[in-house]
Design a protein around this motif. Structure first.
Motif, mmCIF file in Angstrom:
data_model
loop_
_atom_site.group_PDB
_atom_site.id
_atom_site.type_symbol
_atom_site.label_atom_id
_atom_site.label_comp_id
_atom_site.label_asym_id
_atom_site.label_seq_id
_atom_site.Cartn_x
_atom_site.Cartn_y
_atom_site.Cartn_z
ATOM 1 N N THR A 12 2.229 -10.208 23.185
ATOM 2 C CA THR A 12 3.687 -10.337 23.146
ATOM 3 C C THR A 12 4.128 -11.756 23.500
ATOM 4 O O THR A 12 5.053 -12.300 22.888
ATOM 5 C CB THR A 12 4.344 -9.309 24.091
ATOM 6 N N THR A 53 13.794 -8.765 22.240
ATOM 7 C CA THR A 53 12.949 -7.590 22.000
ATOM 8 C C THR A 53 11.583 -7.764 22.650
ATOM 9 O O THR A 53 11.050 -6.840 23.281
ATOM 10 C CB THR A 53 12.783 -7.353 20.486
ATOM 11 N N THR A 55 10.943 -9.685 25.207
ATOM 12 C CA THR A 55 11.174 -9.615 26.657
ATOM 13 C C THR A 55 11.230 -8.164 27.122
ATOM 14 O O THR A 55 10.633 -7.791 28.138
ATOM 15 C CB THR A 55 12.484 -10.338 27.034
ATOM 16 N N HIS A 56 11.930 -7.342 26.354
ATOM 17 C CA HIS A 56 12.035 -5.915 26.687
ATOM 18 C C HIS A 56 10.659 -5.242 26.648
ATOM 19 O O HIS A 56 10.341 -4.411 27.511
ATOM 20 C CB HIS A 56 12.993 -5.223 25.710
ATOM 21 N N THR A 57 9.841 -5.626 25.668
ATOM 22 C CA THR A 57 8.483 -5.079 25.568
ATOM 23 C C THR A 57 7.675 -5.404 26.825
ATOM 24 O O THR A 57 6.989 -4.538 27.383
ATOM 25 C CB THR A 57 7.758 -5.639 24.326
ATOM 26 N N ILE A 59 8.803 -6.119 29.842
ATOM 27 C CA ILE A 59 9.335 -5.373 30.988
ATOM 28 C C ILE A 59 8.858 -3.920 30.947
ATOM 29 O O ILE A 59 8.429 -3.358 31.966
ATOM 30 C CB ILE A 59 10.878 -5.443 31.018
ATOM 31 N N THR A 60 8.926 -3.304 29.767
ATOM 32 C CA THR A 60 8.493 -1.910 29.603
ATOM 33 C C THR A 60 7.018 -1.753 29.963
ATOM 34 O O THR A 60 6.630 -0.818 30.688
ATOM 35 C CB THR A 60 8.720 -1.444 28.157
ATOM 36 N N GLU A 61 6.192 -2.672 29.474
ATOM 37 C CA GLU A 61 4.751 -2.594 29.742
ATOM 38 C C GLU A 61 4.431 -2.844 31.218
ATOM 39 O O GLU A 61 3.533 -2.222 31.783
ATOM 40 C CB GLU A 61 3.994 -3.598 28.865
ATOM 41 N N ASN A 63 6.244 -1.992 33.654
ATOM 42 C CA ASN A 63 6.643 -0.795 34.399
ATOM 43 C C ASN A 63 5.648 0.356 34.259
ATOM 44 O O ASN A 63 5.667 1.289 35.076
ATOM 45 C CB ASN A 63 8.029 -0.327 33.946
ATOM 46 N N LYS A 64 4.804 0.307 33.233
ATOM 47 C CA LYS A 64 3.891 1.438 33.024
ATOM 48 C C LYS A 64 2.409 1.068 33.112
ATOM 49 O O LYS A 64 1.554 1.934 32.986
ATOM 50 C CB LYS A 64 4.194 2.118 31.687
ATOM 51 N N THR A 65 2.119 -0.232 33.307
ATOM 52 C CA THR A 65 0.722 -0.671 33.365
ATOM 53 C C THR A 65 0.295 -0.892 34.812
ATOM 54 O O THR A 65 0.968 -1.610 35.565
ATOM 55 C CB THR A 65 0.534 -1.977 32.553
ATOM 56 N N ARG A 72 1.998 -9.762 38.149
ATOM 57 C CA ARG A 72 3.221 -9.271 37.496
ATOM 58 C C ARG A 72 4.357 -10.302 37.553
ATOM 59 O O ARG A 72 5.066 -10.515 36.577
ATOM 60 C CB ARG A 72 3.687 -7.970 38.152
#
Length: 204
Positions: A12, A53, A55-57, A59-61, A63-65, A72
């Motif tokens: 990304t 988009t 940047t959002h990817t 942030i999402t990753e 939060n779940k990785t 981080r």
């Protein structure tokens, strides 16, 4: 033989850097003539939305990785600083339409070329980061610092000439803000370099 999938964060960040290069190339080409300003601003907004988009990817990753390839905070900081560069380019482009400015000048063109070079240096640095070749990144961060210094020099020259030659106060205000936004965007490129240096130090 199975090909190893690229880490989502590095992938990304690389996509983000590629978008920066495309946007900076397009920006430099357009400000040289300023022929179709509405299309120019629309395209720059599209680039900025694409960067958002990515940047959002990230942030999402984050939060779940559970395990990330870098700290981080470093990933988030680098993402934010790269997004700031894109935001700066888009904000500059929008001012040409808002202020009905359709006459390019040598200083705007000079800033645009510096920003284009910065984008390519960022792209090369991110590619090295993806390969975990940290020390060679320093060459590009040094180059980014040098380009930011060139931006400072242009800023001094253009403001000096602006106040010496432009008598219309409205025109002066418009040009001054665009110059300042361009210079601030070179500062954002230097912020990327500083973040990369921090990552090198903490991971070497």
């Amino acid at each position: 033989m199975r090909i190893k999938k690229k880490d989502i964060f590095f992938e990304t960040l690389e996509n983000m850097a590629d978008s920066l290069v495309q946007a900076a190339d397009y920006f430099a080409e357009q400000v040289a003539s300023l022929k179709d300003i509405p299309q120019f601003t629309k395209m720059m907004k599209d680039y900025e939305n694409q960067c958002d988009t990515y940047t959002h990817t990230i942030i999402t990753e984050l939060n779940k990785t559970f395990i990330t390839p870098l700290e981080r905070d470093d990933i988030m900081e680098l993402t934010t600083k790269m997004d700031d560069v894109m935001d700066g380019l888009e904000a500059c482009a929008s001012r040409f339409e808002m202020y009905h400015l359709n006459k390019p000048d040598q200083y705007i063109n000079a800033f645009a070329e510096i920003l284009r070079e910065c984008a390519y240096e960022i792209q090369k640095a991110i590619q090295l980061l993806s390969q975990k070749k940290l020390l060679p990144i320093r060459e590009h961060s040094i180059r980014l610092n040098d380009l930011e210094n060139q931006g400072d020099d242009i800023m001094r020259k253009c403001i000096t000439e602006l106040f010496a030659t432009v008598t219309d106060p409205i025109e002066l205000i418009k040009r001054k803000e665009i110059y300042e936004r361009l210079e601030n965007t070179t500062d954002s490129c230097e912020d990327v370099a500083n973040t990369l240096e921090s990552i090198i130090m903490s991971n070497s």
